[in-house]
Scaffold this motif. Sequence first.
Motif, PDB file in Angstrom:
ATOM      1  N   LYS A 130      43.413  46.089  34.224  1.00 60.46           N
ATOM      2  CA  LYS A 130      42.990  44.628  34.044  1.00 60.46           C
ATOM      3  C   LYS A 130      42.403  44.197  35.593  1.00 60.46           C
ATOM      4  N   ILE A 131      41.032  43.849  35.578  1.00 56.87           N
ATOM      5  CA  ILE A 131      40.203  43.529  36.587  1.00 56.87           C
ATOM      6  C   ILE A 131      40.173  42.073  36.775  1.00 56.87           C
ATOM      7  N   LYS A 132      40.534  41.456  37.841  1.00 56.61           N
ATOM      8  CA  LYS A 132      40.543  39.819  37.656  1.00 56.61           C
ATOM      9  C   LYS A 132      39.327  39.467  38.851  1.00 56.61           C
ATOM     10  N   GLY A 133      38.891  40.471  39.550  1.00 52.79           N
ATOM     11  CA  GLY A 133      37.778  40.034  40.474  1.00 52.79           C
ATOM     12  C   GLY A 133      37.019  41.192  40.811  1.00 52.79           C
ATOM     13  N   GLY A 134      35.566  41.088  41.205  1.00 48.68           N
ATOM     14  CA  GLY A 134      35.029  42.130  41.550  1.00 48.68           C
ATOM     15  C   GLY A 134      33.581  41.729  40.897  1.00 48.68           C
ATOM     16  N   ARG A 135      32.763  43.025  41.021  1.00 51.65           N
ATOM     17  CA  ARG A 135      31.294  42.856  40.286  1.00 51.65           C
ATOM     18  C   ARG A 135      31.068  44.145  40.020  1.00 51.65           C
ATOM     19  N   ILE A 136      30.189  43.906  38.737  1.00 50.20           N
ATOM     20  CA  ILE A 136      29.557  45.217  38.007  1.00 50.20           C
ATOM     21  C   ILE A 136      28.754  45.575  38.868  1.00 50.20           C
ATOM     22  N   ILE A 157      36.284  47.623  27.977  1.00 52.24           N
ATOM     23  CA  ILE A 157      36.577  47.709  26.497  1.00 52.24           C
ATOM     24  C   ILE A 157      36.604  46.275  26.140  1.00 52.24           C
ATOM     25  N   GLY A 158      36.344  45.316  26.741  1.00 51.27           N
ATOM     26  CA  GLY A 158      36.430  43.897  26.536  1.00 51.27           C
ATOM     27  C   GLY A 158      37.070  42.930  27.439  1.00 51.27           C
ATOM     28  N   LEU A 159      37.575  41.868  27.144  1.00 51.32           N
ATOM     29  CA  LEU A 159      38.229  40.729  27.918  1.00 51.32           C
ATOM     30  C   LEU A 159      39.785  40.761  27.357  1.00 51.32           C
ATOM     31  N   ASP A 160      40.743  40.481  28.331  1.00 53.95           N
ATOM     32  CA  ASP A 160      42.081  40.057  28.106  1.00 53.95           C
ATOM     33  C   ASP A 160      42.045  38.478  28.129  1.00 53.95           C
ATOM     34  N   LYS A 161      43.078  38.044  27.148  1.00 54.05           N
ATOM     35  CA  LYS A 161      43.091  36.636  27.016  1.00 54.05           C
ATOM     36  C   LYS A 161      42.943  35.811  28.102  1.00 54.05           C
ATOM     37  N   ASP A 162      43.605  36.334  29.155  1.00 54.54           N
ATOM     38  CA  ASP A 162      43.382  35.511  30.785  1.00 54.54           C
ATOM     39  C   ASP A 162      41.847  35.483  31.190  1.00 54.54           C
ATOM     40  N   GLY A 163      40.934  36.439  30.711  1.00 53.39           N
ATOM     41  CA  GLY A 163      39.615  36.488  31.165  1.00 53.39           C
ATOM     42  C   GLY A 163      39.428  37.588  31.896  1.00 53.39           C
ATOM     43  N   SER A 164      40.405  38.285  32.087  1.00 56.99           N
ATOM     44  CA  SER A 164      40.442  39.575  32.909  1.00 56.99           C
ATOM     45  C   SER A 164      39.615  40.657  32.130  1.00 56.99           C
ATOM     46  N   PHE A 165      38.619  41.557  32.860  1.00 58.13           N
ATOM     47  CA  PHE A 165      37.964  42.624  32.248  1.00 58.13           C
ATOM     48  C   PHE A 165      39.203  43.723  31.976  1.00 58.13           C
ATOM     49  N   LEU A 166      38.897  44.416  30.659  1.00 55.64           N
ATOM     50  CA  LEU A 166      39.766  45.341  30.504  1.00 55.64           C
ATOM     51  C   LEU A 166      39.083  46.789  30.642  1.00 55.64           C
ATOM     52  N   LEU A 167      39.513  47.396  31.481  1.00 53.38           N
ATOM     53  CA  LEU A 167      38.334  48.819  32.022  1.00 53.38           C
ATOM     54  C   LEU A 167      39.620  49.952  31.633  1.00 53.38           C
ATOM     55  N   GLU A 168      38.846  50.890  30.784  1.00 50.64           N
ATOM     56  CA  GLU A 168      39.469  52.191  30.352  1.00 50.64           C
ATOM     57  C   GLU A 168      39.115  52.981  31.373  1.00 50.64           C
ATOM     58  N   MET A 169      40.178  53.735  32.180  1.00 52.87           N
ATOM     59  CA  MET A 169      39.884  54.834  33.186  1.00 52.87           C
ATOM     60  C   MET A 169      40.009  55.989  32.669  1.00 52.87           C
TER      61      MET A 169
END
Length: 157
Positions: free
Chosen positions: A138-144, A119-131
């Motif tokens: 909030k996803i701070k690390g990993g890979r698509i 759904i986008g990015l959080d202000k800290d740069g984390s991915f926002l993922l709707e489950m």
Amino acid sequence: NDVMVKHKKISSCFCEILPSLREEFCYLLIGVNLNINMTPEQTTLVPSSTSMLVEAGKEFDKEMVLKTVSCCLKNSIHDFLERGVRPKFFNDIDRYLAFKGQRIEVELGPNSIVEGKLIGLDKDGSFLLEMCRGEIWKIKGGRILRLLTDESEAYSH
């Protein structure tokens, strides 16, 4: 950290922060992959990829591209260290984020894969993922790993 052209990947970037023996600083490792002169036949070997050659219809001087990318990266890092993440920069990244609004599969670690809608990015740069149950992670690390296009694929992880 993927750069897309016409919904095909032309570049990706790997970033990792590594600790040093001294606590007051750490190391930043950056790897950039850019498909410069891959032929149309070569891009078919990697699903959903393209190259500068394919898109522009001409070959590029690899050394000049490397020099240009290195200079831009150096300037961007210097600018970031002096100013931090500026709102316009953040908004541009969020607006052009690949796979935004789509279901993706993300590898969080060696044995941890999740699926959700980016759904986008959080202000800290984390991915926002709707489950699957509407919960926002909030996803701070990993890979698509991939885009999930088949609506029949269930949230299984």
